[in-house]
Design a protein around this motif. Sequence first.
Motif, PDB file in Angstrom:
ATOM      1  N   GLU A  14     -31.077  70.096  87.737  1.00 30.46           N
ATOM      2  CA  GLU A  14     -31.673  71.307  87.209  1.00 30.46           C
ATOM      3  C   GLU A  14     -30.623  72.374  86.938  1.00 30.46           C
ATOM      4  O   GLU A  14     -30.805  73.245  86.111  1.00 30.46           O
ATOM      5  CB  GLU A  14     -32.749  71.826  88.166  1.00 30.46           C
ATOM      6  N   GLY A  15     -29.513  72.354  87.630  1.00 28.94           N
ATOM      7  CA  GLY A  15     -28.481  73.357  87.411  1.00 28.94           C
ATOM      8  C   GLY A  15     -27.248  72.758  86.764  1.00 28.94           C
ATOM      9  O   GLY A  15     -26.147  73.266  86.925  1.00 28.94           O
ATOM     10  N   THR A  16     -27.417  71.646  86.051  1.00 31.45           N
ATOM     11  CA  THR A  16     -26.264  70.894  85.576  1.00 31.45           C
ATOM     12  C   THR A  16     -25.801  71.388  84.215  1.00 31.45           C
ATOM     13  O   THR A  16     -26.427  72.226  83.567  1.00 31.45           O
ATOM     14  CB  THR A  16     -26.623  69.397  85.488  1.00 31.45           C
ATOM     15  N   SER A  17     -24.682  70.838  83.757  1.00 28.21           N
ATOM     16  CA  SER A  17     -24.165  71.144  82.423  1.00 28.21           C
ATOM     17  C   SER A  17     -24.961  70.383  81.369  1.00 28.21           C
ATOM     18  O   SER A  17     -25.620  69.388  81.657  1.00 28.21           O
ATOM     19  CB  SER A  17     -22.684  70.776  82.346  1.00 28.21           C
ATOM     20  N   LEU A  18     -24.866  70.862  80.128  1.00 26.23           N
ATOM     21  CA  LEU A  18     -25.684  70.323  79.052  1.00 26.23           C
ATOM     22  C   LEU A  18     -25.424  68.840  78.785  1.00 26.23           C
ATOM     23  O   LEU A  18     -26.356  68.062  78.556  1.00 26.23           O
ATOM     24  CB  LEU A  18     -25.441  71.132  77.774  1.00 26.23           C
ATOM     25  N   LEU A  19     -24.164  68.410  78.818  1.00 33.32           N
ATOM     26  CA  LEU A  19     -23.821  67.040  78.402  1.00 33.32           C
ATOM     27  C   LEU A  19     -23.466  66.123  79.566  1.00 33.32           C
ATOM     28  O   LEU A  19     -22.832  65.094  79.369  1.00 33.32           O
ATOM     29  CB  LEU A  19     -22.653  67.087  77.409  1.00 33.32           C
ATOM     30  N   ARG A  20     -23.873  66.500  80.792  1.00 29.99           N
ATOM     31  CA  ARG A  20     -23.616  65.593  81.918  1.00 29.99           C
ATOM     32  C   ARG A  20     -24.433  64.317  81.734  1.00 29.99           C
ATOM     33  O   ARG A  20     -25.635  64.359  81.502  1.00 29.99           O
ATOM     34  CB  ARG A  20     -23.979  66.237  83.253  1.00 29.99           C
ATOM     35  N   GLY A  21     -23.763  63.167  81.834  1.00 29.41           N
ATOM     36  CA  GLY A  21     -24.432  61.884  81.615  1.00 29.41           C
ATOM     37  C   GLY A  21     -24.524  61.508  80.153  1.00 29.41           C
ATOM     38  O   GLY A  21     -24.999  60.422  79.820  1.00 29.41           O
ATOM     39  N   ILE A  22     -24.100  62.418  79.265  1.00 29.32           N
ATOM     40  CA  ILE A  22     -24.154  62.153  77.822  1.00 29.32           C
ATOM     41  C   ILE A  22     -22.744  61.981  77.259  1.00 29.32           C
ATOM     42  O   ILE A  22     -22.490  61.087  76.452  1.00 29.32           O
ATOM     43  CB  ILE A  22     -24.895  63.305  77.096  1.00 29.32           C
ATOM     44  N   ALA A  23     -21.823  62.837  77.721  1.00 32.32           N
ATOM     45  CA  ALA A  23     -20.429  62.755  77.255  1.00 32.32           C
ATOM     46  C   ALA A  23     -19.670  61.708  78.057  1.00 32.32           C
ATOM     47  O   ALA A  23     -19.684  61.725  79.287  1.00 32.32           O
ATOM     48  CB  ALA A  23     -19.757  64.113  77.390  1.00 32.32           C
ATOM     49  N   HIS A  24     -19.008  60.772  77.346  1.00 30.68           N
ATOM     50  CA  HIS A  24     -18.238  59.704  77.979  1.00 30.68           C
ATOM     51  C   HIS A  24     -16.839  59.635  77.374  1.00 30.68           C
ATOM     52  O   HIS A  24     -16.627  59.988  76.210  1.00 30.68           O
ATOM     53  CB  HIS A  24     -18.925  58.347  77.805  1.00 30.68           C
ATOM     54  N   CYS A  25     -15.933  59.165  78.169  1.00 29.93           N
ATOM     55  CA  CYS A  25     -14.543  58.992  77.716  1.00 29.93           C
ATOM     56  C   CYS A  25     -14.443  57.753  76.819  1.00 29.93           C
ATOM     57  O   CYS A  25     -14.945  56.672  77.178  1.00 29.93           O
ATOM     58  CB  CYS A  25     -13.616  58.855  78.919  1.00 29.93           C
ATOM     59  N   ALA A  26     -13.790  57.919  75.637  1.00 39.86           N
ATOM     60  CA  ALA A  26     -13.655  56.787  74.713  1.00 39.86           C
ATOM     61  C   ALA A  26     -12.650  55.756  75.212  1.00 39.86           C
ATOM     62  O   ALA A  26     -12.685  54.590  74.779  1.00 39.86           O
ATOM     63  CB  ALA A  26     -13.248  57.297  73.331  1.00 39.86           C
ATOM     64  N   LEU A  27     -11.756  56.130  76.139  1.00 36.74           N
ATOM     65  CA  LEU A  27     -10.752  55.191  76.635  1.00 36.74           C
ATOM     66  C   LEU A  27     -11.301  54.257  77.703  1.00 36.74           C
ATOM     67  O   LEU A  27     -11.092  53.047  77.657  1.00 36.74           O
ATOM     68  CB  LEU A  27      -9.548  55.964  77.196  1.00 36.74           C
TER      69      LEU A  27
END
Length: 543
Positions: A317-330
């Motif tokens: 509920e207090g997390t960042s917008l893209l947590r679990g969505i943004a991933h490292c391409a490497l």
Amino acid sequence: MTETTTATARALPRARRRKGVPANAPGMRASIYVRLSRETEESTSPERQRAACEALCAARGWTVVAVEEDIDVSGFSRGLERPGLQRVLSRLPELDVIVFFKIDRLARSTVDFAEIMRITEAQGVALASATEPLDLTSSMGRAMAKVIAVFAELESDTIGMRVSSAHEHLRREGRYTGGRVPYGYRVVPNPDGAGKVLEVNAEEAKTIHTIVERVLAKDSLMTIAADLSKGNVPSPGHSSRQTTGKRSDSKKWYTTTLRSLLTNPQLLGQVIEDGRPILRTDGLPLVNRTPILDMDTWQALQDELERRASPGDRRREGTSLLRGIAHCALCGFRMYTYVAKGQTRYRCIGRLKKRQGGEQIDCYGVSIAGEAMEAQVKAKFLDAFGRLPVVRMVEHVGEDFRPQIRQAKEALNDLEKDRYDRGLFKGEDGANRFAAQYAKLEERIASLEEKQRQAKPAGVVGVPTGQTFAQHWEAADTAGKRDLLLEAGAYVEVSPATKSGRTLDMSRLAVHLGEDGKVRRADADGKDVEHVVREFVMREAEA
């Protein structure tokens, strides 16, 4: 209320009684103690108690140096923790005798009375009743006083049991017995006879339904509470709707207020006694007033609140917008936020996690400016979905008996706790009643499970919300926006920077939406990709 005599009275020499000297000796300094549980008790009004105590002091030549009162204070529930009594006990070095109307005014419990006697005896202070001929300075007098205290305690217990039984009977009949009015209801005259009953307050019920809809739509409790406060909606404890008990002049709502309201089974029309629902003979909760929520909505609401209560969802509920969505391409690991020079950035911690497990990877910890990336993902999402209408998927119950099965199993569990944990259903009669209720509940569960096996499967119906994704995005908080992205299948790959600069290099970002994004995210999170694909194929076939 406290009254003290002049300084000359305080300056009188200490007149301690010798052992065996009766309490009616003249020259004593007395404190009068008055207690009343409710101001409606005319037979033992404060004025009558005080007059009787003053008459005794005058007849025995005692000087009244203080008068202390505890009005609207229960001697049974508060014990010795009464303001007036504590003031008397704090002044024992200045007193010779404490005068009260009757022993039950001083203490309702034998234990409390014995403790008061112990404290006063240690200070050489006598106790005197204005209406009971007791000499509490002698062994026989103290024994008689304890006997009277036992009967006073018995009388108090009997009155309490009688009142509790009467209240339960009235509640079973659907009558209102006083106390805090549950939010969503109001008190009205009983149309079928004497007394009062509770009926649904249409305006408050509408507020409850709005709250529930927002909770099920994944709005945070903090946002809902803030909106209710801004809308000047009276909170459940506001003085405008509560005439007795704990009240507040503030209309502000809190998340604790909402959670308490939404988990109150009185929304189902159940009758509560001592914090627990009153049960019928079959062990299920008694319902004798119009419910505000139906059972299906209630169960869905409790499931959602329980989900949020878990540690992982509290963080969400207090997390960042893209947590679990943004991933490292490497390396494919998730990216998490950190703050550098006052700016939020996303960083891959895959190398750190692997090192903790004794492994090494080539990823060096890709990082990227958070605000710029979030703005780019938002633009991509709104461009693809912004004009589309938001449809909330609602389960079509049909012949779904699962909520009733769940309720019956919860009642069975509560019944077992009543017997084995709380020690109820004692004696042969209690054991028989327990067995009868247990058998009825087992029979009901078996019947409902059989109906469920033969019932048509529940369906899902899309209900338009009247809003587009863009409108819903603007109204949602960070957690709500993140939920929209997850439902849209958002998956973002972040590549290492190839050049330095103040502006974000958009070529670093690969934003995937829809089924492609869901498959990629499932693969990155180590989930069953084939299952996601099968679900997509089935939806395509149904369409």
